[in-house]
Write an enzyme that holds these catalytic residues in place. Sequence first.
Site, PDB file in Angstrom:
ATOM      1  N   ILE A 127       0.823  -1.220   0.000  1.00  0.00           N
ATOM      2  CA  ILE A 127       0.000   0.000   0.000  1.00  0.00           C
ATOM      3  C   ILE A 127       0.854   1.267   0.000  1.00  0.00           C
ATOM      4  CG2 ILE A 127      -0.313   0.096   2.525  1.00  0.00           C
ATOM      5  CD1 ILE A 127      -3.346   0.719   1.809  1.00  0.00           C
ATOM      6  N   ASN A 167      -3.242  -0.720  -3.363  1.00  0.00           N
ATOM      7  CA  ASN A 167      -4.216  -1.006  -2.307  1.00  0.00           C
ATOM      8  C   ASN A 167      -5.136  -2.082  -2.880  1.00  0.00           C
ATOM      9  OD1 ASN A 167      -6.330  -1.120  -0.555  1.00  0.00           O
ATOM     10  ND2 ASN A 167      -6.693   1.092  -0.474  1.00  0.00           N
ATOM     11  N   TYR A 190     -10.099 -11.468  13.580  1.00  0.00           N
ATOM     12  CA  TYR A 190      -9.139 -12.024  12.616  1.00  0.00           C
ATOM     13  C   TYR A 190      -9.485 -13.477  12.288  1.00  0.00           C
ATOM     14  CZ  TYR A 190      -4.466 -13.536  11.007  1.00  0.00           C
ATOM     15  OH  TYR A 190      -3.416 -14.040  10.309  1.00  0.00           O
TER      16      TYR A 190
END
Length: 323
Positions: A36, A53, A143
């Site tokens: 990114i 991105n 996560y």
Amino acid sequence: MQGKTLVIGASGQIGIELVTALRTKHGHQQVVASDIRVSESPELNDGPFEVLNVLNMDELERIVDKHNITEVYHLAAMLSATSEKNPERAWDLNMNGLFHVLDLAKHQKIKKVFWPSSIAVFGPSTPKQMTPQYTVMEPNSVYGISKLAGERWCEYYHEKFGVDVRSLRYPGLIGYKSDPGGGTTDYAVDIFHQALEKGSYQCFLSENTMLPMMMMDDAIRATISIMEAPAEQIKIRSSYNVAGCSFTPSELAQLIKEQIPEFSITYEPDFRQKIADSWPGSIDDSEARAHWNWKAAYDTTKLADTMIRELRHKKKAETLVTR
Ligand code: SER
């Protein structure tokens, strides 16, 4: 012309080492690193680099077309501890990033995809020791939920659209070449840096928290092996259990003390303890061994010895440069 490989999230802990390994194997111009942000890393800049991105589908597609990319290692994700602090952003990045890559593969632009899953797909109701490939999976971290959902989507895209996607449930990864960021298992990297710099470490997990871990060399070898294996050997299209070694903070501290006798450790568990408590202590990787000949090379002692030796070299070299 033979297609190239794209590594997304190349500046992360795994990315830097994977890009180096893939470039050594296939040639520097064949492997496009992307992240990114622009990278300062000499390892990433000795071949093509793109700012990307992964949430921007048009950009992803443009880069895939520009470089004639046929293989993607999609590593960009938010890890467990950071995800707990930014649940919505974590879900967005971890899921939509994956969809973008899988969709390009579905439309045949990309021929092969690697996507990492994690031991975080398991939860408090999963059997803790020698956790099998197929078992109860009720992750309770943001996560872990995103990784389990990702696994189901990988398998779905394979079954439904024939996408050649391959995946590993990485344990905590331990390496000396790059810094980790935002994970619950990261204490086991930081402890070596602090031991060498300060002679002490304050651990954010309690002393008897056993977690599955793996030396980065093993992780890179597993990643490249599963990607190189003939498609018929990849019988699991969600994600494979892979084991390295398992240890607790106190066992690791003991091994460090053998080489740095003045080393001391204290324990101040924080919110990451709950995440660690929900994960397995050790992993059964019989399927990976049987299907594509996986076998880890590092046990805990070899891991600790390597970390201390290599970080000593690195820190000595840095001191010489700054003098
Ligand atoms: N190492 C990761 C973490 O701690 C687990 O995959 O978030």
